[in-house]
Write a protein that holds these residues in place. Structure first.
Motif, PDB file in Angstrom:
ATOM      1  N   ASP A 189       0.667   8.022  -0.517  1.00  0.00           N
ATOM      2  CA  ASP A 189       0.762   6.664  -1.055  1.00  0.00           C
ATOM      3  C   ASP A 189      -0.653   6.121  -1.293  1.00  0.00           C
ATOM      4  O   ASP A 189      -1.409   5.920  -0.342  1.00  0.00           O
ATOM      5  CB  ASP A 189       1.524   5.774  -0.065  1.00  0.00           C
ATOM      6  N   ARG A 190      -1.003   5.910  -2.558  1.00  0.00           N
ATOM      7  CA  ARG A 190      -2.360   5.490  -2.904  1.00  0.00           C
ATOM      8  C   ARG A 190      -2.771   4.213  -2.186  1.00  0.00           C
ATOM      9  O   ARG A 190      -3.880   4.117  -1.645  1.00  0.00           O
ATOM     10  CB  ARG A 190      -2.466   5.273  -4.414  1.00  0.00           C
ATOM     11  N   GLN A 191      -1.887   3.221  -2.154  1.00  0.00           N
ATOM     12  CA  GLN A 191      -2.267   1.945  -1.556  1.00  0.00           C
ATOM     13  C   GLN A 191      -2.457   2.068  -0.045  1.00  0.00           C
ATOM     14  O   GLN A 191      -3.381   1.474   0.527  1.00  0.00           O
ATOM     15  CB  GLN A 191      -1.209   0.877  -1.859  1.00  0.00           C
ATOM     16  N   ARG A 192      -1.601   2.838   0.583  1.00  0.00           N
ATOM     17  CA  ARG A 192      -1.737   3.046   2.024  1.00  0.00           C
ATOM     18  C   ARG A 192      -3.053   3.750   2.343  1.00  0.00           C
ATOM     19  O   ARG A 192      -3.744   3.403   3.312  1.00  0.00           O
ATOM     20  CB  ARG A 192      -0.554   3.865   2.540  1.00  0.00           C
ATOM     21  N   ILE A 193      -3.398   4.753   1.530  1.00  0.00           N
ATOM     22  CA  ILE A 193      -4.663   5.463   1.730  1.00  0.00           C
ATOM     23  C   ILE A 193      -5.844   4.531   1.482  1.00  0.00           C
ATOM     24  O   ILE A 193      -6.827   4.533   2.233  1.00  0.00           O
ATOM     25  CB  ILE A 193      -4.733   6.703   0.812  1.00  0.00           C
ATOM     26  N   ALA A 194      -5.756   3.717   0.438  1.00  0.00           N
ATOM     27  CA  ALA A 194      -6.844   2.783   0.125  1.00  0.00           C
ATOM     28  C   ALA A 194      -7.072   1.796   1.266  1.00  0.00           C
ATOM     29  O   ALA A 194      -8.218   1.497   1.628  1.00  0.00           O
ATOM     30  CB  ALA A 194      -6.532   2.035  -1.171  1.00  0.00           C
ATOM     31  N   GLU A 195      -5.987   1.303   1.849  1.00  0.00           N
ATOM     32  CA  GLU A 195      -6.121   0.353   2.959  1.00  0.00           C
ATOM     33  C   GLU A 195      -6.795   1.007   4.162  1.00  0.00           C
ATOM     34  O   GLU A 195      -7.648   0.400   4.818  1.00  0.00           O
ATOM     35  CB  GLU A 195      -4.742  -0.190   3.335  1.00  0.00           C
ATOM     36  N   ALA A 196      -6.423   2.267   4.445  1.00  0.00           N
ATOM     37  CA  ALA A 196      -7.030   2.964   5.580  1.00  0.00           C
ATOM     38  C   ALA A 196      -8.499   3.265   5.304  1.00  0.00           C
ATOM     39  O   ALA A 196      -9.366   3.066   6.174  1.00  0.00           O
ATOM     40  CB  ALA A 196      -6.269   4.253   5.876  1.00  0.00           C
ATOM     41  N   LEU A 197      -8.807   3.719   4.096  1.00  0.00           N
ATOM     42  CA  LEU A 197     -10.182   4.093   3.775  1.00  0.00           C
ATOM     43  C   LEU A 197     -11.104   2.885   3.689  1.00  0.00           C
ATOM     44  O   LEU A 197     -12.302   2.990   3.962  1.00  0.00           O
ATOM     45  CB  LEU A 197     -10.227   4.883   2.470  1.00  0.00           C
ATOM     46  N   ALA A 220      -7.411   8.463  -6.366  1.00  0.00           N
ATOM     47  CA  ALA A 220      -7.104   7.144  -6.930  1.00  0.00           C
ATOM     48  C   ALA A 220      -7.551   6.026  -5.985  1.00  0.00           C
ATOM     49  O   ALA A 220      -8.071   4.996  -6.429  1.00  0.00           O
ATOM     50  CB  ALA A 220      -5.608   7.035  -7.211  1.00  0.00           C
ATOM     51  N   ALA A 221      -7.354   6.225  -4.669  1.00  0.00           N
ATOM     52  CA  ALA A 221      -7.764   5.212  -3.693  1.00  0.00           C
ATOM     53  C   ALA A 221      -9.284   5.041  -3.689  1.00  0.00           C
ATOM     54  O   ALA A 221      -9.795   3.915  -3.643  1.00  0.00           O
ATOM     55  CB  ALA A 221      -7.261   5.606  -2.305  1.00  0.00           C
ATOM     56  N   LEU A 222     -10.012   6.154  -3.736  1.00  0.00           N
ATOM     57  CA  LEU A 222     -11.477   6.077  -3.758  1.00  0.00           C
ATOM     58  C   LEU A 222     -11.969   5.376  -5.020  1.00  0.00           C
ATOM     59  O   LEU A 222     -12.918   4.572  -4.973  1.00  0.00           O
ATOM     60  CB  LEU A 222     -12.071   7.489  -3.668  1.00  0.00           C
TER      61      LEU A 222
END
Length: 307
Positions: A189-197, A220-222
Motif C-alpha cells: 500500500d503506497r500510502q501506508r509505506i509513505a506514512e512509515a517512511l 511511488a512512496a519515495l
C-alpha cells in the motif's frame, strides 16, 4: 492394388501430422496468485510449452493476491472445465489440504513461485528466494558499507516466497555489517509505506522491498515524499517503471526472476506426472535470480525479462 498402398500411407501420414485439436487435448488448470506482469509472463511460458506438448492450458487468477478462499473457488472452476492437473501459486497452507485430496483423486499439482506446508503437490518450481534475499543484502552492503542503516519493508506474514527473501536479506545484511534499524510488515500500500517512511527515512541509509508490487509501491512512496534517489533502494522483479527508476538512480538494484522458465518447467513437470511418473517426495526446482543494476541496463538495448 499397388496404387492403394501409397494412398493409405499418405492418409496415415496426414493423420499423424495433423495437430491435436484443443477439444481433444488433456487440460491443465493454472491458478496464479494475481494479474501482474510477472504472472502474465509465467503464463506465457506455460502456454508455449503446453502447446508444444499438445496440452490445453486453462487459467483463472484472482484480481488481488493473498486470498486462500478465492483460490479454493478458482480451483473448483478449473476442475469444472475437466482439467486433469493443476499449476498453482498457493496463497496459504490451507491450499495443500485441497491439493492432497486432488492427488488422491489422481489429479497432480505443481506449485509455482512459492510452496506451502504439506506434501500434496507433486513438485515445486520457484526462484531460489533465500539466495535472492542474500544477493539483495550484498548489493546494499556494497553501496552503504559497514554500519549502514537499513530497513526491510516486509510484504505479508505466511507468504513463503517473500519470507525467504526477507530471511536471506537479513542474514546477508547482518553478516556484512549493516544495521537493520527498521523491519516491519507494510504490504504494498503506497500510502501506508509513505506514512512509515516519512518517520523512518531520517535514520535510514537503505531499503529492501521483497516483491514487485511492494517495490513499485515503495518507489511511488519515495517519489511522493520527494526522497527518491536519496536512499539506497534494492527492489524485486522488474517492468519498465522499475527499470526506468534504476536508470534514474532511484533504485540501486533489482532482483529479477525467470517467470517464463518457471511456467515452462511447471508444465513439463505436470506432463511427467500425467504420464505416470512417480515421485517419492515432492520434486523441487529452484531457479537462480539475476541482479540488475544501472550498469547492466546501460549495456542492454532492452531488458530480456520485461516484468
Amino acid at each position: 492394388m499397388p496404387r492403394i498402398i501409397p494412398f493409405i500411407c499418405l492418409l496415415l501420414a496426414a493423420v499423424f501430422l495433423t495437430p491435436v485439436p484443443a477439444w481433444a487435448r488433456d487440460c491443465i488448470g493454472m491458478v496464479p496468485a494475481g494479474t501482474s506482469a510477472f504472472w502474465s509472463e509465467l503464463e506465457a511460458g506455460a502456454r508455449r510449452t503446453a502447446d508444444d506438448l499438445q496440452l490445453e492450458l486453462y487459467t483463472r487468477g484472482p484480481t488481488q493476491e493473498g486470498s486462500v478462499e478465492v483460490q479454493l473457488q478458482l480451483i473448483d472452476r478449473v476442475l469444472a472445465q475437466g482439467c486433469k492437473a493443476l499449476i498453482i501459486a498457493p496463497a496459504g497452507d490451507a491450499i495443500d489440504t485441497r491439493i492432497a485430496a486432488l492427488r488422491d483423486e489422481g489429479i497432480p499439482t505443481v506449485y509455482v513461485d512459492r510452496g506451502v506446508a504439506g506434501d500434496g503437490a507433486y513438485a515445486l518450481v520457484a526462484t531460489d528466494n533465500f539466495l535472492a534475499g542474500q544477493l539483495a543484502g550484498q548489493q546494499l552492503a556494497e553501496r552503504l558499507g559497514q554500519g549502514g542503516r537499513v530497513g526491510v519493508l516486509r510484504l505479508r506474514p505466511g507468504l513463503q516466497s517473500t519470507e525467504e527473501r526477507e530471511r536471506g536479506f537479513l542474514l546477508a545484511a547482518q553478516a556484512s555489517g549493516l544495521q537493520v534499524v527498521f523491519d516491519t510488515y507494510l504490504g504494498d500500500d503506497r500510502q501506508r509505506i509513505a506514512e512509515a517512511l516519512s518517520e523512518q527515512l531520517p535514520r535510514l541509509d537503505g531499503l529492501f522491498s521483497p516483491n514487485g508490487t511492494s517495490s513499485r509501491a515503495t518507489l511511488a512512496a519515495l517519489r511522493q515524499l520527494g526522497k527518491a534517489g536519496t536512499v539506497g533502494f534494492v527492489g524485486f522483479d522488474g517492468g519498465e517503471l522499475l527499470f526506468d527508476a534504476v536508470r534514474q538512480g532511484q533504485i540501486h538494484a533489482l532482483l529479477l526472476q525467470q517467470p517464463q522458465a518457471m511456467g515452462d518447467h511447471a508444465v513439463r513437470l505436470v506432463h511427467r506426472a500425467l504420464s505416470g511418473e512417480r515421485a517419492i517426495s515432492r520434486l523441487q526446482l529452484l531457479l537462480e535470480p539475476r541482479v540488475l543494476t544501472a550498469r547492466e541496463l546501460a549495456d542492454m538495448t532492452a531488458p530480456q525479462q520485461p516484468w
